[in-house]
Design a protein around this motif. Structure first.
Motif, PDB file in Angstrom:
ATOM      1  N   LEU A 146       0.826  -1.202   0.000  1.00 24.16           N
ATOM      2  CA  LEU A 146       0.000   0.000   0.000  1.00 24.16           C
ATOM      3  C   LEU A 146       0.864   1.258   0.000  1.00 24.16           C
ATOM      4  CD1 LEU A 146      -2.650  -1.046   2.675  1.00 24.16           C
ATOM      5  CD2 LEU A 146      -2.845  -1.180   0.189  1.00 24.16           C
ATOM      6  N   HIS A 147       0.291   2.341  -0.481  1.00 28.92           N
ATOM      7  CA  HIS A 147       0.891   3.679  -0.467  1.00 28.92           C
ATOM      8  C   HIS A 147       2.289   3.671  -1.069  1.00 28.92           C
ATOM      9  CE1 HIS A 147      -2.639   4.800   1.746  1.00 28.92           C
ATOM     10  NE2 HIS A 147      -2.359   3.882   2.672  1.00 28.92           N
ATOM     11  N   ASP A 148       3.306   4.134  -0.332  1.00 33.28           N
ATOM     12  CA  ASP A 148       4.660   4.231  -0.887  1.00 33.28           C
ATOM     13  C   ASP A 148       5.552   3.076  -0.440  1.00 33.28           C
ATOM     14  OD1 ASP A 148       4.845   5.016   1.757  1.00 33.28           O
ATOM     15  OD2 ASP A 148       6.342   6.562   1.369  1.00 33.28           O
ATOM     16  N   ARG A 149       4.959   1.934  -0.165  1.00 32.24           N
ATOM     17  CA  ARG A 149       5.718   0.768   0.258  1.00 32.24           C
ATOM     18  C   ARG A 149       6.177  -0.034  -0.972  1.00 32.24           C
ATOM     19  NH1 ARG A 149       4.604   2.576   4.822  1.00 32.24           N
ATOM     20  NH2 ARG A 149       4.031   1.499   6.710  1.00 32.24           N
ATOM     21  N   VAL A 150       7.326  -0.700  -0.820  1.00 32.42           N
ATOM     22  CA  VAL A 150       7.925  -1.479  -1.893  1.00 32.42           C
ATOM     23  C   VAL A 150       8.344  -2.830  -1.319  1.00 32.42           C
ATOM     24  CG1 VAL A 150       9.817  -1.556  -3.562  1.00 32.42           C
ATOM     25  CG2 VAL A 150       8.791   0.626  -2.984  1.00 32.42           C
ATOM     26  N   VAL A 151       8.090  -3.915  -2.044  1.00 30.79           N
ATOM     27  CA  VAL A 151       8.536  -5.252  -1.647  1.00 30.79           C
ATOM     28  C   VAL A 151       9.796  -5.563  -2.441  1.00 30.79           C
ATOM     29  CG1 VAL A 151       7.954  -7.698  -1.517  1.00 30.79           C
ATOM     30  CG2 VAL A 151       6.169  -5.994  -1.189  1.00 30.79           C
TER      31      VAL A 151
ATOM     32  N   GLY B  62       1.687   4.728  -4.678  1.00 32.63           N
ATOM     33  CA  GLY B  62       2.360   5.999  -4.392  1.00 32.63           C
ATOM     34  C   GLY B  62       1.782   6.654  -3.165  1.00 32.63           C
ATOM     35  N   SER B  63       2.421   7.724  -2.738  1.00 33.72           N
ATOM     36  CA  SER B  63       1.956   8.437  -1.546  1.00 33.72           C
ATOM     37  C   SER B  63       0.960   9.520  -1.945  1.00 33.72           C
ATOM     38  CB  SER B  63       3.148   9.043  -0.814  1.00 33.72           C
ATOM     39  OG  SER B  63       3.830   9.947  -1.657  1.00 33.72           O
ATOM     40  N   ARG B  64       0.081   9.838  -1.020  1.00 35.15           N
ATOM     41  CA  ARG B  64      -0.939  10.860  -1.269  1.00 35.15           C
ATOM     42  C   ARG B  64      -0.426  12.190  -0.737  1.00 35.15           C
ATOM     43  NH1 ARG B  64      -5.783  10.048  -3.097  1.00 35.15           N
ATOM     44  NH2 ARG B  64      -5.770   7.845  -2.589  1.00 35.15           N
TER      45      ARG B  64
ATOM     46  N   ASP C 107      -0.626  16.502   0.005  1.00 34.20           N
ATOM     47  CA  ASP C 107      -1.547  17.362   0.759  1.00 34.20           C
ATOM     48  C   ASP C 107      -2.765  17.769  -0.066  1.00 34.20           C
ATOM     49  OD1 ASP C 107       0.100  17.281   2.968  1.00 34.20           O
ATOM     50  OD2 ASP C 107       1.207  19.089   2.373  1.00 34.20           O
ATOM     51  N   ASP C 108      -2.613  17.797  -1.387  1.00 32.28           N
ATOM     52  CA  ASP C 108      -3.716  18.169  -2.270  1.00 32.28           C
ATOM     53  C   ASP C 108      -4.636  16.992  -2.584  1.00 32.28           C
ATOM     54  OD1 ASP C 108      -1.959  16.740  -3.788  1.00 32.28           O
ATOM     55  OD2 ASP C 108      -1.790  18.221  -5.399  1.00 32.28           O
ATOM     56  N   GLY C 109      -4.295  15.802  -2.064  1.00 32.05           N
ATOM     57  CA  GLY C 109      -5.136  14.626  -2.266  1.00 32.05           C
ATOM     58  C   GLY C 109      -4.768  13.795  -3.482  1.00 32.05           C
ATOM     59  N   LYS C 110      -3.820  14.261  -4.280  1.00 29.83           N
ATOM     60  CA  LYS C 110      -3.411  13.521  -5.470  1.00 29.83           C
ATOM     61  C   LYS C 110      -2.355  12.480  -5.098  1.00 29.83           C
ATOM     62  CE  LYS C 110      -4.299  17.274  -8.681  1.00 29.83           C
ATOM     63  NZ  LYS C 110      -3.722  18.195  -9.663  1.00 29.83           N
ATOM     64  N   VAL C 111      -2.358  11.372  -5.834  1.00 34.80           N
ATOM     65  CA  VAL C 111      -1.382  10.305  -5.604  1.00 34.80           C
ATOM     66  C   VAL C 111      -0.126  10.601  -6.423  1.00 34.80           C
ATOM     67  CG1 VAL C 111      -0.907   7.849  -5.864  1.00 34.80           C
ATOM     68  CG2 VAL C 111      -3.161   8.598  -5.131  1.00 34.80           C
TER      69      VAL C 111
END
Length: 95
Positions: A6-11, A46-48, A50-54
């Motif tokens: 999830l989000h900005d995590r990488v395996v 990717g990370s979200r 402050d404007d809400g965009k990924v």
């Protein structure tokens, strides 16, 4: 089992160093250092901001990356030892 970070995590699957030096000396497991290179198995969207965009990640599947020696969390998925880390823990992509 399928795993999607999830989000900005990488395996990352750590790449093991050779067990023998160029001189032919075999290195025992107890003397080996933790690997600092790996192959990206999966990456989150990717990370979200402050404007809400990924904001998309700079790394993608199958990239060979260099990361810090103690980065990430070690997990075992389908019998493989993997690392889950944030994209910010990755220092760069090896070309």
């Amino acid at each position: 089992m399928k795993f999607r970070p999830l989000h900005d995590r990488v395996v990352v699957e750590p790449l093991q160093d050779e067990e023998k030096t160029t001189g032919g000396i075999i290195i025992p497991d107890t003397a080996k250092e933790k690997p600092m290179q790996g192959k990206v198995i999966a990456a989150g969207p990717g990370s979200r901001g402050d404007d809400g965009k990924v904001n998309a990640l700079d790394v993608k599947k199958n990239d060979r990356v260099l990361y810090g020696k103690w980065s990430g969390t070690e997990v075992k998925i389908d019998g493989k030892d993997l690392l889950i880390m944030r994209e910010s823990d990755i220092m760069g992509v090896i070309q």
